[in-house]
Design a protein around this motif. Structure first.
Motif, mmCIF file in Angstrom:
data_model
loop_
_atom_site.group_PDB
_atom_site.id
_atom_site.type_symbol
_atom_site.label_atom_id
_atom_site.label_comp_id
_atom_site.label_asym_id
_atom_site.label_seq_id
_atom_site.Cartn_x
_atom_site.Cartn_y
_atom_site.Cartn_z
ATOM 1 N N ASN A 15 0.813 -1.209 0.000
ATOM 2 C CA ASN A 15 0.000 0.000 0.000
ATOM 3 C C ASN A 15 0.850 1.264 0.000
ATOM 4 O O ASN A 15 0.446 2.279 -0.534
ATOM 5 C CB ASN A 15 -0.947 -0.009 1.197
ATOM 6 N N ASP A 16 2.012 1.226 0.625
ATOM 7 C CA ASP A 16 2.908 2.364 0.583
ATOM 8 C C ASP A 16 3.306 2.686 -0.854
ATOM 9 O O ASP A 16 3.338 3.848 -1.263
ATOM 10 C CB ASP A 16 4.168 2.096 1.413
ATOM 11 N N ASP A 17 3.618 1.666 -1.624
ATOM 12 C CA ASP A 17 4.019 1.897 -3.004
ATOM 13 C C ASP A 17 2.860 2.439 -3.830
ATOM 14 O O ASP A 17 3.035 3.357 -4.642
ATOM 15 C CB ASP A 17 4.538 0.597 -3.621
ATOM 16 N N VAL A 18 1.660 1.841 -3.626
ATOM 17 C CA VAL A 18 0.480 2.346 -4.336
ATOM 18 C C VAL A 18 0.217 3.793 -3.950
ATOM 19 O O VAL A 18 -0.018 4.664 -4.799
ATOM 20 C CB VAL A 18 -0.749 1.467 -4.037
ATOM 21 N N LEU A 19 0.256 4.061 -2.673
ATOM 22 C CA LEU A 19 -0.001 5.407 -2.193
ATOM 23 C C LEU A 19 0.994 6.417 -2.774
ATOM 24 O O LEU A 19 0.624 7.464 -3.291
ATOM 25 C CB LEU A 19 0.076 5.432 -0.661
ATOM 26 N N GLU A 64 -4.002 -3.635 -5.293
ATOM 27 C CA GLU A 64 -3.208 -3.966 -4.118
ATOM 28 C C GLU A 64 -1.713 -3.781 -4.359
ATOM 29 O O GLU A 64 -0.947 -3.561 -3.428
ATOM 30 C CB GLU A 64 -3.481 -5.418 -3.702
ATOM 31 N N SER A 65 -1.297 -3.876 -5.607
ATOM 32 C CA SER A 65 0.120 -3.757 -5.948
ATOM 33 C C SER A 65 0.258 -2.978 -7.252
ATOM 34 O O SER A 65 -0.568 -3.140 -8.160
ATOM 35 C CB SER A 65 0.752 -5.143 -6.103
ATOM 36 N N PRO A 66 1.281 -2.149 -7.384
ATOM 37 C CA PRO A 66 1.502 -1.407 -8.632
ATOM 38 C C PRO A 66 2.402 -2.149 -9.607
ATOM 39 O O PRO A 66 2.761 -1.586 -10.651
ATOM 40 C CB PRO A 66 2.176 -0.122 -8.136
ATOM 41 N N CYS A 67 2.794 -3.385 -9.287
ATOM 42 C CA CYS A 67 3.794 -4.075 -10.096
ATOM 43 C C CYS A 67 3.316 -4.364 -11.512
ATOM 44 O O CYS A 67 4.142 -4.581 -12.412
ATOM 45 C CB CYS A 67 4.221 -5.370 -9.421
ATOM 46 N N ALA A 68 1.999 -4.378 -11.746
ATOM 47 C CA ALA A 68 1.482 -4.613 -13.096
ATOM 48 C C ALA A 68 1.239 -3.315 -13.861
ATOM 49 O O ALA A 68 0.830 -3.351 -15.024
ATOM 50 C CB ALA A 68 0.175 -5.415 -13.014
ATOM 51 N N TRP A 69 1.471 -2.191 -13.218
ATOM 52 C CA TRP A 69 1.234 -0.899 -13.876
ATOM 53 C C TRP A 69 2.299 -0.641 -14.948
ATOM 54 O O TRP A 69 3.442 -1.115 -14.855
ATOM 55 C CB TRP A 69 1.281 0.243 -12.865
ATOM 56 N N SER A 87 -3.449 3.287 -16.275
ATOM 57 C CA SER A 87 -3.432 1.963 -15.637
ATOM 58 C C SER A 87 -3.129 2.050 -14.142
ATOM 59 O O SER A 87 -3.256 1.052 -13.425
ATOM 60 C CB SER A 87 -2.380 1.072 -16.319
ATOM 61 N N TRP A 88 -2.745 3.233 -13.676
ATOM 62 C CA TRP A 88 -2.435 3.412 -12.254
ATOM 63 C C TRP A 88 -3.749 3.601 -11.493
ATOM 64 O O TRP A 88 -4.378 4.650 -11.569
ATOM 65 C CB TRP A 88 -1.534 4.629 -12.043
ATOM 66 N N ASN A 89 -4.151 2.610 -10.751
ATOM 67 C CA ASN A 89 -5.444 2.612 -10.073
ATOM 68 C C ASN A 89 -5.217 2.444 -8.573
ATOM 69 O O ASN A 89 -4.593 1.470 -8.124
ATOM 70 C CB ASN A 89 -6.323 1.478 -10.619
ATOM 71 N N GLU A 90 -5.773 3.363 -7.802
ATOM 72 C CA GLU A 90 -5.561 3.315 -6.351
ATOM 73 C C GLU A 90 -6.252 2.120 -5.688
ATOM 74 O O GLU A 90 -5.973 1.794 -4.519
ATOM 75 C CB GLU A 90 -6.053 4.606 -5.689
ATOM 76 N N ASP A 91 -7.128 1.440 -6.425
ATOM 77 C CA ASP A 91 -7.806 0.270 -5.861
ATOM 78 C C ASP A 91 -6.972 -1.003 -5.957
ATOM 79 O O ASP A 91 -7.336 -2.036 -5.373
ATOM 80 C CB ASP A 91 -9.148 0.040 -6.580
#
Length: 990
Positions: free
Chosen positions: A30-34, A58-63, A52-56
């Motif tokens: 969540n820190d990385d997403v935030l 759980e992980s940004p690794c697929a962005w 593709s960056w969506n705050e919902d």
């Protein structure tokens, strides 16, 4: 992002805090997403690249543009290069505690670099290049000990670097701060970066001695060192022998002095070496011949002396060789032909002599040959015109013989050929017309004694054709403009005969016709062109300069030429022209020198006769006014004999003239009576008094000036019941000049702020007995005077940029030109200086304090003495004489000093402890030394040299000690307008 995104971010932050109380792994994700969502919220993304960056998630690794560490699923790389993003870099990045690579280059990011970037402890690569970031580089970056790659180049970063900037740079391998506005010394901690292999600090304002021997030479792992285009000084000492890994050493565009390091040849891997545009002296080090891998060698624009190195042929890898603008002597060795890889050769502006070795023609890879401005003699090597060259410049030498025939190879590639200023004879080769790519051809100042071959019309891309003073005979080919691309045509100073071809109208791209592009210097030579000026010239809509003087042109000037709205300079003097000047365009503002020496041009500026080609006498038809005559009169008129009819017509014309004259006299009597009555009533104020001095009704659109108001002792209509003594009090005082004190006041009931000058009363007014108050009212200049803006700026005031400085120069020139040329008699200011140039909210200049001498019966001693004391450095030298010969050239002198002050940012006279520096003398010396751009005010940031240099030259001409050598202000305006719209291609050849 709007309020919705801010709310989302707030919710995410709260959720992150709650989840953090329950477990660790989810907290990290969540820190990385935030952090990334916060970063996104501060950016504008016109291409929606970050959708593709969506705050919902759980992980940004697929962005998109995100990479994660597979071991802990934390974000390790953010690469957003070239996405067209704008906005500012927010604080969200500090959440990415595992971030190793952050690359945001080639976007439109603004604002400063956030110091919190240093809170990402594992950061190894930081690339923020090619943006619009500003402010200082934060010193906190020095704490990122893991940083290996740092690129902040091509931004607007400013200020000095913290001296501890490189305190912990032990891991740093790549550092580029190029293309910013950084200043001050290079930090002394730089030698701590012992692993550095790429260092680029170019194109900034770094100054001082960079400490080579004790600092930079200790960075033995360096492969690239670029300190070019700064203000660095001192010598480049020996010690380079330890730089075994160095491949590129680029120091051009500084102020390094002394000899070149003798051991420069002991860097065996050097492939690029550039010491050009410095103050280096001495000879070319012999150790250079050891550099077998060197491809690029530039020592141009220094003060190198001695013979040209005869061992140059041993540097077989050279592709680029530039020794131009030095003092090298001797001849070129035949071993030049051994440079088989050479593509670019420039040896211009030295003192080289002898023949051009024919072995140069053996270099098949050669593309550019520049040998201009030496004393080479002999003929042009024939083989040189068999090579696929793009550019050949052999001008200003002592070459003889004819122009060699060109091969098909040359005709396919040649774009620029300059053989001007030699002693070449013979014909112009007809095959030149087959050069399909040729854009620039200059054969001027030779002894060709040739006709212009008709094949010249075959050129497909020719833009500049310069054949001045080349001994041409015969007529101008009618098809010379068939290609449609010709922009500059210069044929003056030949023996051309016949008419100007009507086909000249086909030169639709023509920009300049028959002019010496150096606005001052030698006068144009003669041709023998005859016949009329073709009406088809009116089709040359792009034409800016038209000079046809000293020919045998006859007839009237086509009125259609007045449609040429782009014309800036015209000279048709010393022909056989008659009649009226065209009514439009520039023709109504020409001075006498541009039209004198003709048979009978009609102009108030000329004393000679006015001749009109009128085929028939003017006849007035009496029936044209039939509606005003009774039917019986018309019938009687028709029945008269032809003799009586002609007599009646004569009487009618005379009657009309008499009636007109009587009407004029009657109107004059009425006007005089009204004026006398008005004087008896003591007029409260006279509006636009200054404008009444001008006989011309045309005003310059750029001429901004106030109004001269003479008030009586009663209240003014603008201040119904105001007392001037209460309005013009000490608190309202904003300045004081030679003629009086200036106050700021508001017009009652109108909300208009004005500046009022109360004149001194030392016997200055011509009709003082008629007025009790002597005031001048003008618009209040929001930005104050140029003096304050230039020399006394407030801390919050941004420095004047070059476009604004040029605007002030051009606007002031137009104002003075209006006073000098549109008013009869001319209004002379003779006190041009920055304190008399006021600036409105758009930095448009307004000339103040002009026209006051028209109110003075004489220059009283108080005013004269104060004038010289208040304007040191601006006063023309001829005014020091007792005769006080005041004329327009005095203003031109002051205007020239004003230009120098605007460009350099220095005062016209500066007093030191042991000397006095006169600005005009200082700039003139720098120009003679070839270093005139060193005096340019660095506070104005980037500037175009192609504008600044001719403006400085113009200023020096305006400040000539001889008044007759100074141009008129009308000529100055024309020159400035041409400078602002530079002529394309290689105009430096003119």
């Amino acid at each position: 992002m709007g309020m919705k995104m801010r709310s989302c971010c707030a919710v995410v932050m709260c959720l992150t805090f709650l989840v953090g109380c329950l477990g660790g792994e989810t907290l990290q994700l969540n820190d990385d997403v935030l952090g990334l969502i916060v970063l996104k919220s501060g950016l504008e993304d016109p291409s929606k690249s970050l959708d593709s960056w969506n705050e919902d998630d759980e992980s940004p690794c697929a962005w998109k543009f995100i990479k994660c560490n597979p071991g802990n699923s934390r974000v390790s790389e953010v690469s957003l290069d070239g996405l067209g993003l704008s906005g500012k870099i927010g604080r969200g990045l500090e959440k990415l505690q595992s971030l190793k690579v952050l690359s945001l280059s080639n976007n439109n990011l603004t604002g400063s670099i956030n110091p919190e970037l240093a809170l990402t402890p594992n950061l190894e690569r930081l690339n923020l290049s090619l943006n619009s970031l500003s402010g200082n580089i934060p010193s906190s970056l020095s704490n990122v000990s893991s940083l290996q790659f740092l690129d902040l180049s091509q931004n607007s970063l400013s200020g000095p670097l913290p001296d501890n900037m490189f305190q912990t740079c032990f891991s740093l391998r790549y550092l580029s701060l190029a293309g910013n506005r950084l200043e001050g010394p290079i930090p002394s901690t730089l030698p701590r970066c012992t692993t550095l292999n790429h260092l680029n600090l170019s194109s900034n304002h770094f100054s001082g001695n960079p400490n080579f021997s004790g600092g930079i030479w200790s960075l033995t792992r360096l492969r690239t060192l670029d300190l070019s285009n700064n203000v660095l000084t001192g010598s480049v000492p020996v010690g380079m022998a330890v730089m075994h890994n160095l491949k590129e050493l680029i120091l051009h565009g500084n102020q390094f002095s002394g000899d070149l390091p003798a051991d420069v040849g002991f860097c065996p891997h050097l492939s690029r070496l550039d010491f050009s545009n410095n103050l280096l002296s001495g000879t070319v080090p012999e150790s250079l011949q050891r550099l077998n891998a060197l491809k690029f060698l530039s020592l141009g624009s220094n003060f190198l002396t001695g013979d040209f190195p005869q061992w140059i042929g041993q540097m077989s890898s050279l592709e680029y060789l530039d020794f131009s603008n030095n003092g090298l002597t001797g001849s070129l060795p035949t071993s030049m032909g051994d440079l088989k890889s050479l593509k670019f050769l420039s040896l211009s502006s030295n003192k080289l002599s002898g023949a051009i070795p024919s072995s140069i023609a053996e270099i098949s890879s050669l593309s550019v040959v520049r040998l201009r401005g030496n004393t080479f003699n002999g003929s042009i090597p024939e083989g040189l015109f068999d090579v696929k060259l793009d550019e050949v410049d052999l001008s200003r030498n002592e070459l003889t013989g004819s122009i060699p025939p060109a091969s098909s190879k040359l005709s396919e590639t040649l774009q620029m050929l300059d053989l001007s200023g030699n002693k070449i004879t013979g014909d112009i080769p007809a095959e030149m017309g087959l050069f399909s790519k040729l854009r620039y051809l200059n054969l001027s100042w030779n002894n060709l004694e040739s006709r212009m071959p008709p094949e010249l019309g075959f050129f497909q891309n020719l833009t500049v054709l310069d054949l001045r003073s080349s001994g041409l005979i015969g007529s101008i080919p009618g098809d010379i403009c068939d290609s449609g691309s010709l922009a500059i045509l210069q044929l003056d100073g030949n023996s051309l005969t016949g008419p100007i071809p009507e086909e000249i109208g086909n030169c639709s791209s023509l920009y300049l016709l028959n002019a010496d592009h150096k606005f001052y210097g030698r006068s144009l030579s003669h041709n023998n062109l005859s016949g009329p000026i073709p009406e088809s010239m009116s089709l040359l809509s792009k034409l800016k300069i038209l000079k046809l003087e000293a020919n045998q042109l006859s007839g009237e000037i086509p009125q259609e030429l007045g449609r040429l709205g782009n014309l800036l300079i015209v000279n048709i003097s010393y022909n056989r022209l008659v009649g009226r000047l065209p009514a439009g365009g520039i023709f109504q503002t020409l001075d006498a020198s541009a039209i004198e020496g003709n048979l009978g041009i009609c102009s108030q500026l000329l004393k000679g006769p006015c001749k009109l080609n009128v085929p028939k006498p003017l006849v007035l038809n009496p029936y044209a006014y039939g509606n005003q005559m009774g039917g019986q009169n018309r019938g009687n008129e028709r029945s008269r004999s032809s003799t009586n009819f002609r007599h009646h017509r004569f009487l009618s014309v005379s009657a009309i003239v008499a009636i007109s004259a009587a009407a004029v006299i009657a109107v004059g009597v009425v006007v005089i009576s009204l004026l006398n009555a008005s004087a008896r009533r003591r007029i409260a104020f006279v509006d636009n008094a200054l404008e009444s001095m001008c006989s011309s009704s045309t005003r310059s659109a750029n001429m901004a000036a106030g109004k001269l108001i003479l008030f009586d002792s009663k209240s003014s209509p603008d201040w119904p019941s105001a007392s001037f003594d209460s309005v013009l009090n000490k608190a309202a005082e904003i300045g004081e000049g030679v003629f009086g004190t200036v106050y700021k006041a508001s017009l009652g009931g109108q909300g208009t702020t004005v500046a009022i000058k109360k004149l001194i009363t030392a016997n200055t007014l011509q009709y003082q007995e008629e007025f009790d108050r002597e005031l001048i009212v003008s618009d209040y200049a929001v930005e104050g005077s140029l003096q304050a803006k230039l020399h006394e700026p407030s801390p919050s005031s941004p420095p004047l940029t070059w476009p604004n400085r040029f605007k002030i120069v051009l606007g002031t020139a137009k104002g003075l030109a209006h006073l000098h040329h549109s008013c009869r008699p001319p209004i002379i200011h003779y006190n041009i200086k920055p304190s008399n140039i006021l600036l409105d909210e758009n930095l448009n200049p307004k000339i103040s304090d002009f026209g006051l001498t028209r109110l003075l019966t004489k220059l009283d001693k108080h005013v004269v003495s104060n004038r010289f004391q208040s304007a040191p450095g601006y006063v023309a030298p001829e005014l020091a004489c007792q005769s006080l010969r005041v004329n327009e050239k005095c203003d031109v002198y002051g205007f020239g000093v004003l230009i120098l002050e605007l460009v350099t940012g220095r005062r016209p006279v500066e007093y030191g402890e042991d000397n006095v520096v006169i600005l005009s003398d200082h700039v003139r010396v720098l120009l003679e030394q070839g270093n005139v751009l060193d005096c340019v005010d660095l506070s104005m940031g980037k500037y175009p040299e192609e504008e600044v240099l001719p403006v400085l030259k113009l200023a020096l001409v305006c400040t000539s000690q001889i008044p007759s050598s100074r141009p008129s202000m009308a000529e100055v305006v024309q020159i400035l307008q041409v400078i602002k719209t530079p002529i394309p291609n290689r105009m430096e050849a003119f």
